[in-house]
Enzyme design. Sequence first.
Site, PDB file in Angstrom:
ATOM      1  N   HIS A 167      -2.118  -9.681  10.411  1.00 30.25           N
ATOM      2  CA  HIS A 167      -1.126 -10.725  10.994  1.00 30.25           C
ATOM      3  C   HIS A 167      -0.734 -11.264  10.022  1.00 30.25           C
ATOM      4  O   HIS A 167      -1.070 -11.541   9.087  1.00 30.25           O
ATOM      5  CB  HIS A 167      -2.143 -11.380  11.912  1.00 30.25           C
ATOM      6  CG  HIS A 167      -2.763 -10.620  12.924  1.00 30.25           C
ATOM      7  ND1 HIS A 167      -2.141 -10.323  14.240  1.00 30.25           N
ATOM      8  CD2 HIS A 167      -3.897 -10.300  13.032  1.00 30.25           C
ATOM      9  CE1 HIS A 167      -2.689  -9.657  15.135  1.00 30.25           C
ATOM     10  NE2 HIS A 167      -3.945  -9.466  14.473  1.00 30.25           N
ATOM     11  N   CYS A 209       3.624  -9.493  11.201  1.00 29.16           N
ATOM     12  CA  CYS A 209       4.757 -10.293  11.600  1.00 29.16           C
ATOM     13  C   CYS A 209       5.597 -11.322  10.764  1.00 29.16           C
ATOM     14  O   CYS A 209       4.971 -11.882   9.990  1.00 29.16           O
ATOM     15  CB  CYS A 209       4.362 -11.177  12.913  1.00 29.16           C
ATOM     16  SG  CYS A 209       3.476 -10.354  14.316  1.00 29.16           S
TER      17      CYS A 209
END
Length: 483
Positions: A167, A209
Amino acid sequence: MAARVRWILLVLVQLLALAAAVAGGRWQDFLRLPSESSGAGGEDAVGTRWAVLIAGSNGYYNYRHQADVCHAYQILKKGGLKDENIIVFMYDDIAGSPDNPRPGVIINHPEGGDVYAGVPKDYTGDDVNVKNFLAVLLGDKSGVTGGSGKVVASGPDDHIFVYYTDHGGPGVLGMPTDEYLYAKDLVETLKKKHAAGTYKSLVFYLEACESGSIFEGLLPSDINVYATTAANAEESSWGTYCPGDEQPPPPGFDTCLGDLYSVAWMEDSDVHNLRTESLKQQYEVVKERTSAHATYNLGSHVMQYGDLGQSAQSLYTFIGSNPANDNATFGRGNALRRFSGAVNQRDADLVYFWQKYRKSAEGTPEKAEARRRLLRVMTRRSQVDSSMELIGGLLFGSEEGGRVLNAVRPAGQPLADDWDCLKSMVRAYEEQCGSLAQYGMKHMRSFANICNAGVREDAMAKVASQACAVVHSASTVASLVEQ
């Protein structure tokens, strides 16, 4: 005389073939002049290949990150890299998880085999952290704590491949220990590695991301580093082989098996002779697949940064090549183009929690627990979003708050002017409101914009305390009403 010369040449070729077989190479490589490259893209005949693979998450709902890393290891191993030159960071809580329908096995494709077998466990558990990762990159054995102690002890002729999957958020990457790797610190480490003269070229593949923000405006083009990212500086990356996808995981798997950008580069590497495929060629293939064939409907913009001239080198230079693929020459016509479906990375954990709730029998303790976990995750997301919206209003006014917090700088500019300020703003928020965790990293741009607007840390701490007190009180009341 001519017959004698032919006989000598025949014996010489046979000896070269024997030497190559013993060394695990090809006899043609032994006849190459020093001025000739040893394959497409001009890779060097000298130097050692090094690799660092890191999955920066934990928890079964993040299955895909460790599956990605294990798959990458298998590619490198088949490509000829030695375990002593491959350093693996993974929490290692997936293969043995009670949620795993195949104990001791990890897969990265619905029809794929085990990619967990043989993977070195260099840094696991809480040893997967920022300090150890940066020390390993630098080759600083004294800087690592725990783990195997392996570091990238590279020299000036060596080539380094780094693959990071996790992430992320604007300007940051996650770690399983709830700390953050900030873009500025990573790039400064790469600069320091270059200044030490301990590599010839370095390739960095990054899955997260807003991963483009890690290098945007920060990575120089003159330190022999070529980086590609799963997304640009403003968008999410995507999980794939998820429940509900066109190619879902096998029964019993309630989570995504891989990440779209990651499986794109790895499945391409699985089937081609990487001596004949350049970094640039793979970038184009991965870019197309990850974009959902240029629709971006369920995909992202794969980006490249740094020394783009390095992309002419062959993949073989960095990750070797499986001898079984010697006849599988790369061509645009045989590139992997199938789109398997995708889930926004930030929502992939919700897929897992929803599947657990949906599959639990009505009226059972398992159903009740699954519901509590799902609601807890959704509530925390709402608290973080609401608190940031309220902080923006308190700092800049209700009309201007959203505009300031969500402002995006022009391409080519780094996220923050003062990265120490960004760290202090995040720290001030978390001391008052709790950890941002993997979902909350989406708000890092807001913290950077608060810094860029000149807000001081004490002012941030004050409004965070006020905002989070209001938000948490509202959440408490809502939960009591629901009960």
